[in-house]
Design an enzyme around this catalytic site. Structure first.
Site, PDB file in Angstrom:
ATOM      1  N   ASP A 155     -11.572   2.612  81.685  1.00  0.00           N
ATOM      2  CA  ASP A 155     -12.160   3.140  80.442  1.00  0.00           C
ATOM      3  C   ASP A 155     -12.088   2.190  79.249  1.00  0.00           C
ATOM      4  O   ASP A 155     -12.649   2.489  78.178  1.00  0.00           O
ATOM      5  CB  ASP A 155     -11.515   4.493  80.092  1.00  0.00           C
ATOM      6  CG  ASP A 155      -9.988   4.410  79.938  1.00  0.00           C
ATOM      7  OD1 ASP A 155      -9.458   3.330  79.610  1.00  0.00           O
ATOM      8  OD2 ASP A 155      -9.330   5.454  80.153  1.00  0.00           O
ATOM      9  N   THR A 195       0.506   7.614  85.995  1.00  0.00           N
ATOM     10  CA  THR A 195      -0.163   7.407  87.300  1.00  0.00           C
ATOM     11  C   THR A 195       0.531   8.224  88.371  1.00  0.00           C
ATOM     12  O   THR A 195       1.753   8.364  88.358  1.00  0.00           O
ATOM     13  CB  THR A 195      -0.210   5.912  87.710  1.00  0.00           C
ATOM     14  OG1 THR A 195      -0.743   5.818  89.046  1.00  0.00           O
ATOM     15  CG2 THR A 195       1.141   5.223  87.655  1.00  0.00           C
ATOM     16  N   HIS A 232      -8.868  -2.130  88.507  1.00  0.00           N
ATOM     17  CA  HIS A 232      -9.950  -1.426  89.196  1.00  0.00           C
ATOM     18  C   HIS A 232     -11.298  -1.621  88.503  1.00  0.00           C
ATOM     19  O   HIS A 232     -12.234  -0.867  88.750  1.00  0.00           O
ATOM     20  CB  HIS A 232      -9.620   0.063  89.337  1.00  0.00           C
ATOM     21  CG  HIS A 232      -8.444   0.326  90.251  1.00  0.00           C
ATOM     22  ND1 HIS A 232      -7.751   1.514  90.275  1.00  0.00           N
ATOM     23  CD2 HIS A 232      -7.856  -0.476  91.177  1.00  0.00           C
ATOM     24  CE1 HIS A 232      -6.776   1.431  91.179  1.00  0.00           C
ATOM     25  NE2 HIS A 232      -6.817   0.242  91.724  1.00  0.00           N
ATOM     26  N   CYS A 273     -34.198 -10.805  88.738  1.00  0.00           N
ATOM     27  CA  CYS A 273     -33.673 -10.433  90.065  1.00  0.00           C
ATOM     28  C   CYS A 273     -34.143  -9.027  90.459  1.00  0.00           C
ATOM     29  O   CYS A 273     -34.654  -8.814  91.549  1.00  0.00           O
ATOM     30  CB  CYS A 273     -32.150 -10.524  90.037  1.00  0.00           C
ATOM     31  SG  CYS A 273     -31.352  -9.691  91.403  1.00  0.00           S
ATOM     32  N   CYS A 300     -24.509  -6.737  90.387  1.00  0.00           N
ATOM     33  CA  CYS A 300     -25.781  -6.627  91.091  1.00  0.00           C
ATOM     34  C   CYS A 300     -25.527  -6.625  92.605  1.00  0.00           C
ATOM     35  O   CYS A 300     -24.801  -7.482  93.119  1.00  0.00           O
ATOM     36  CB  CYS A 300     -26.697  -7.791  90.703  1.00  0.00           C
ATOM     37  SG  CYS A 300     -28.251  -7.758  91.616  1.00  0.00           S
TER      38      CYS A 300
HETATM   39  C1  BJW Z   1       0.090  12.315  82.533  1.00  0.00           C
HETATM   40  C2  BJW Z   1      -0.587  12.904  81.458  1.00  0.00           C
HETATM   41  C3  BJW Z   1      -0.047  12.701  80.161  1.00  0.00           C
HETATM   42  C4  BJW Z   1      -1.643  13.400  83.277  1.00  0.00           C
HETATM   43  N1  BJW Z   1       1.071  11.968  80.000  1.00  0.00           N
HETATM   44  N2  BJW Z   1       1.177  11.607  82.367  1.00  0.00           N
HETATM   45  C5  BJW Z   1      -1.611   1.524 102.124  1.00  0.00           C
HETATM   46  C6  BJW Z   1      -1.312   2.793 102.624  1.00  0.00           C
HETATM   47  C7  BJW Z   1      -2.289   3.772 102.673  1.00  0.00           C
HETATM   48  C8  BJW Z   1      -3.585   3.520 102.239  1.00  0.00           C
HETATM   49  C9  BJW Z   1      -3.876   2.275 101.752  1.00  0.00           C
HETATM   50  C10 BJW Z   1      -2.892   1.287 101.704  1.00  0.00           C
HETATM   51  N3  BJW Z   1      -3.454   0.168 101.179  1.00  0.00           N
HETATM   52  C11 BJW Z   1      -4.756   0.448 100.864  1.00  0.00           C
HETATM   53  C12 BJW Z   1      -5.042   1.710 101.222  1.00  0.00           C
HETATM   54  C13 BJW Z   1      -6.349   2.412 101.050  1.00  0.00           C
HETATM   55  C14 BJW Z   1      -6.614   2.869  99.628  1.00  0.00           C
HETATM   56  C15 BJW Z   1      -5.519   3.836  99.176  1.00  0.00           C
HETATM   57  O1  BJW Z   1      -4.658   3.525  98.409  1.00  0.00           O
HETATM   58  N4  BJW Z   1      -5.576   5.063  99.656  1.00  0.00           N
HETATM   59  C16 BJW Z   1      -4.564   6.065  99.287  1.00  0.00           C
HETATM   60  C17 BJW Z   1      -5.203   7.143  98.419  1.00  0.00           C
HETATM   61  C18 BJW Z   1      -3.939   6.621 100.517  1.00  0.00           C
HETATM   62  N5  BJW Z   1      -6.692   1.724  98.706  1.00  0.00           N
HETATM   63  C19 BJW Z   1      -7.765   0.996  98.608  1.00  0.00           C
HETATM   64  O2  BJW Z   1      -8.761   1.235  99.284  1.00  0.00           O
HETATM   65  C20 BJW Z   1      -7.750  -0.176  97.644  1.00  0.00           C
HETATM   66  N6  BJW Z   1      -8.236  -1.315  98.305  1.00  0.00           N
HETATM   67  C21 BJW Z   1      -7.463  -2.067  99.108  1.00  0.00           C
HETATM   68  O3  BJW Z   1      -6.265  -1.932  99.185  1.00  0.00           O
HETATM   69  O4  BJW Z   1      -8.173  -3.016  99.837  1.00  0.00           O
HETATM   70  C22 BJW Z   1      -7.559  -3.559 101.007  1.00  0.00           C
HETATM   71  C23 BJW Z   1      -7.398  -2.449 102.055  1.00  0.00           C
HETATM   72  C24 BJW Z   1      -8.397  -1.505 102.247  1.00  0.00           C
HETATM   73  C25 BJW Z   1      -8.224  -0.482 103.189  1.00  0.00           C
HETATM   74  C26 BJW Z   1      -7.035  -0.392 103.910  1.00  0.00           C
HETATM   75  C27 BJW Z   1      -6.032  -1.335 103.692  1.00  0.00           C
HETATM   76  C28 BJW Z   1      -6.226  -2.381 102.739  1.00  0.00           C
HETATM   77  C29 BJW Z   1      -8.686   0.076  96.477  1.00  0.00           C
HETATM   78  C30 BJW Z   1      -8.262   1.208  95.632  1.00  0.00           C
HETATM   79  C31 BJW Z   1      -9.268   1.395  94.506  1.00  0.00           C
HETATM   80  C32 BJW Z   1      -9.027   2.709  93.793  1.00  0.00           C
HETATM   81  N7  BJW Z   1     -10.167   3.034  93.031  1.00  0.00           N
HETATM   82  C33 BJW Z   1     -10.142   4.181  92.175  1.00  0.00           C
HETATM   83  C34 BJW Z   1     -11.571   4.381  91.635  1.00  0.00           C
HETATM   84  C35 BJW Z   1     -11.883   3.338  90.577  1.00  0.00           C
HETATM   85  C36 BJW Z   1     -13.181   3.588  89.943  1.00  0.00           C
HETATM   86  C37 BJW Z   1     -13.224   4.920  89.239  1.00  0.00           C
HETATM   87  O5  BJW Z   1     -12.339   5.291  88.436  1.00  0.00           O
HETATM   88  O6  BJW Z   1     -14.191   5.629  89.486  1.00  0.00           O
HETATM   89  O7  BJW Z   1      -9.226   4.016  91.113  1.00  0.00           O
HETATM   90  S1  BJW Z   1      -9.512   5.634  92.982  1.00  0.00           S
HETATM   91  C38 BJW Z   1      -8.691   6.304  91.587  1.00  0.00           C
HETATM   92  O8  BJW Z   1      -7.268   6.374  91.796  1.00  0.00           O
HETATM   93  C39 BJW Z   1      -8.927   5.304  90.468  1.00  0.00           C
HETATM   94  C40 BJW Z   1      -7.598   5.273  89.800  1.00  0.00           C
HETATM   95  O9  BJW Z   1      -7.438   4.065  89.085  1.00  0.00           O
HETATM   96  C41 BJW Z   1      -6.644   5.393  90.960  1.00  0.00           C
HETATM   97  C42 BJW Z   1      -5.267   5.840  90.576  1.00  0.00           C
HETATM   98  O10 BJW Z   1      -5.258   7.084  90.006  1.00  0.00           O
HETATM   99  P1  BJW Z   1      -4.271   7.397  88.797  1.00  0.00           P
HETATM  100  O11 BJW Z   1      -4.583   6.504  87.669  1.00  0.00           O
HETATM  101  O12 BJW Z   1      -2.884   7.384  89.285  1.00  0.00           O
HETATM  102  O13 BJW Z   1      -4.755   8.858  88.355  1.00  0.00           O
HETATM  103  P2  BJW Z   1      -4.371  10.309  88.927  1.00  0.00           P
HETATM  104  O14 BJW Z   1      -5.386  11.254  88.428  1.00  0.00           O
HETATM  105  O15 BJW Z   1      -4.132  10.253  90.378  1.00  0.00           O
HETATM  106  O16 BJW Z   1      -2.954  10.627  88.263  1.00  0.00           O
HETATM  107  C43 BJW Z   1      -2.808  10.886  86.881  1.00  0.00           C
HETATM  108  C44 BJW Z   1      -1.339  11.023  86.607  1.00  0.00           C
HETATM  109  O17 BJW Z   1      -1.151  11.134  85.201  1.00  0.00           O
HETATM  110  C45 BJW Z   1      -0.696  12.269  87.248  1.00  0.00           C
HETATM  111  O18 BJW Z   1       0.530  11.883  87.865  1.00  0.00           O
HETATM  112  C46 BJW Z   1      -0.422  13.211  86.051  1.00  0.00           C
HETATM  113  O19 BJW Z   1       0.738  13.984  86.225  1.00  0.00           O
HETATM  114  C47 BJW Z   1      -0.255  12.205  84.932  1.00  0.00           C
HETATM  115  N8  BJW Z   1      -0.599  12.685  83.576  1.00  0.00           N
HETATM  116  N9  BJW Z   1      -1.646  13.620  81.853  1.00  0.00           N
HETATM  117  C48 BJW Z   1       1.678  11.470  81.051  1.00  0.00           C
HETATM  118  N10 BJW Z   1      -0.627  13.266  78.985  1.00  0.00           N
HETATM  119 ZN    ZN Z   2     -29.227  -9.536  90.462  1.00  0.00          ZN
END
Ligand code: BJW
Ligand code: ZN
Length: 271
Positions: free
Chosen positions: A110, A217, A125, A179, A133
């Site tokens: 954001d 997170t 991310h 493009c 593209c």
């Molecule tokens: C507050 C609050 C307040 C609320 N005060 N707190 C190892 C093991 C298992 C799986 C994998 C692994 N390695 C890789 C994977 C696969 C996958 C993965 O992790 N899967 C798991 C879900 C199981 N990872 C990937 O695919 C990554 N790529 C990768 O590793 O490539 C190599 C590879 C691929 C495949 C296999 C192995 C290796 C890429 C991950 C990309 C994540 N992308 C997203 C989308 C981005 C674009 C978008 O936003 O649209 O990123 S997913 C989404 O989750 C987004 C976020 O950045 C990310 C994290 O979420 P976050 O920020 O933690 O948010 P929330 O909503 O989950 O939590 C909010 C928290 O705030 C809560 O705890 C609340 O309590 C708290 N809160 N208000 C304080 N006021």
């Molecule tokens: Zn292009």
């Protein structure tokens, strides 16, 4: 041993730290009014956000995924950094004058840290305000509102709204050298690798830091989820700021429960 919630003890550690990493997630922007990824706020129409943030979803229905990102771009453009973003940015500014270093590694797309004034920032991310593209790979900044005419007035989040079925030709297109390729948001979806430069920079900072804060997170998405536990395993103090416990809480020395818009300024102000 369960983590401490002694804010005074934590502030003493902050005062002595020279190289601090602050790892943030969607919770840091929640008090700005930006929905988090999981939990109640994580739905758009009838979809869970994590089901739209995938390359498969985009290939299957780029119009639907663009509606989702268009909605999020417009939402974020109407929001502002909150006291947590601002306290983090002011902390960096103050410490840099004392020869101390603060690096923010965010999973958020954001740009609210940037808008608050954080300068040393890794956007793991990607960003809502960059496009890539799908034909020529060009990455460009884009703050247009709406991003293209085809998306004007689209993207309403209510569950009863019908998908617009926007033709691909009316979605954002690449303007580089005529493009014309289909653009996608320059964000990292599930199953995609993070940028090598961001991983290298994060690894370097995590290796050198003498204090780590983990803010808003759920610590379930890899590789970011393993960053702070790796720091804790070196014996470096790690403090988690969250509304609730996470799967990693047990590994950290401190856990401060509550809204980070209150707890982060308490922890960092004048420390
Ligand atoms: C507050 C609050 C307040 C609320 N005060 N707190 C190892 C093991 C298992 C799986 C994998 C692994 N390695 C890789 C994977 C696969 C996958 C993965 O992790 N899967 C798991 C879900 C199981 N990872 C990937 O695919 C990554 N790529 C990768 O590793 O490539 C190599 C590879 C691929 C495949 C296999 C192995 C290796 C890429 C991950 C990309 C994540 N992308 C997203 C989308 C981005 C674009 C978008 O936003 O649209 O990123 S997913 C989404 O989750 C987004 C976020 O950045 C990310 C994290 O979420 P976050 O920020 O933690 O948010 P929330 O909503 O989950 O939590 C909010 C928290 O705030 C809560 O705890 C609340 O309590 C708290 N809160 N208000 C304080 N006021
Ligand atoms: Zn292009």
């Amino acid at each position: 041993m369960s983590p401490s919630n002694d804010m005074n003890a934590f502030r003493e550690i902050v005062k002595k730290a020279k190289h601090i990493v602050i790892l943030t997630g969607a919770g840091v922007s929640a008090e700005s009014g930006v929905p988090t990824f999981r939990g109640a706020g994580g739905f758009w129409r009838t979809y869970q956000a994590q089901n739209l943030a995938t390359p498969t979803a985009f290939h299957k229905n780029p119009g639907l995924v663009w509606e989702f990102y268009h909605y999020r771009r417009e939402t974020v453009l109407s929001k502002n950094p909150n006291p947590a973003h601002i306290a983090i940015a002011e902390f960096e500014k103050r410490l840099s004058g004392e020869g101390r270093k603060v690096v923010v590694i965010t999973q958020n797309i954001d740009e609210l840290h940037r808008r608050a004034g954080t300068s040393d920032l890794v956007e793991l991310h990607g960003s809502l305000f960059r496009t890539r593209c799908t034909k020529c790979d060009d990455v460009s900044s884009n703050y247009d509102s709406p991003i293209c005419e085809g998306l004007r007035g689209k993207g309403a989040p209510d569950p009863n709204v019908e998908n617009s079925c926007i033709p691909e030709t009316d979605l954002p297109r690449c303007r580089k050298n005529n493009c014309g390729g289909l653009l996608r948001p320059a964000v990292v979806w599930f199953g995609e690798g993070l940028e090598e430069k961001d991983l290298t920079r994060s690894a370097q900072e995590l290796e050198k830091c003498d204090l780590c804060l983990v803010v808003g997170t759920s610590s379930v998405v890899y590789p970011a989820a393993m960053f702070a536990p790796q720091v804790a395993a070196r014996g470096i103090p790690v403090a988690e700021f969250n509304l609730e416990s996470t799967p990693e809480t047990i590994n950290f020395g401190f856990h401060f429960e509550g809204q980070c818009g209150s707890t982060i300024p308490q922890a960092l102000l004048d420390a």
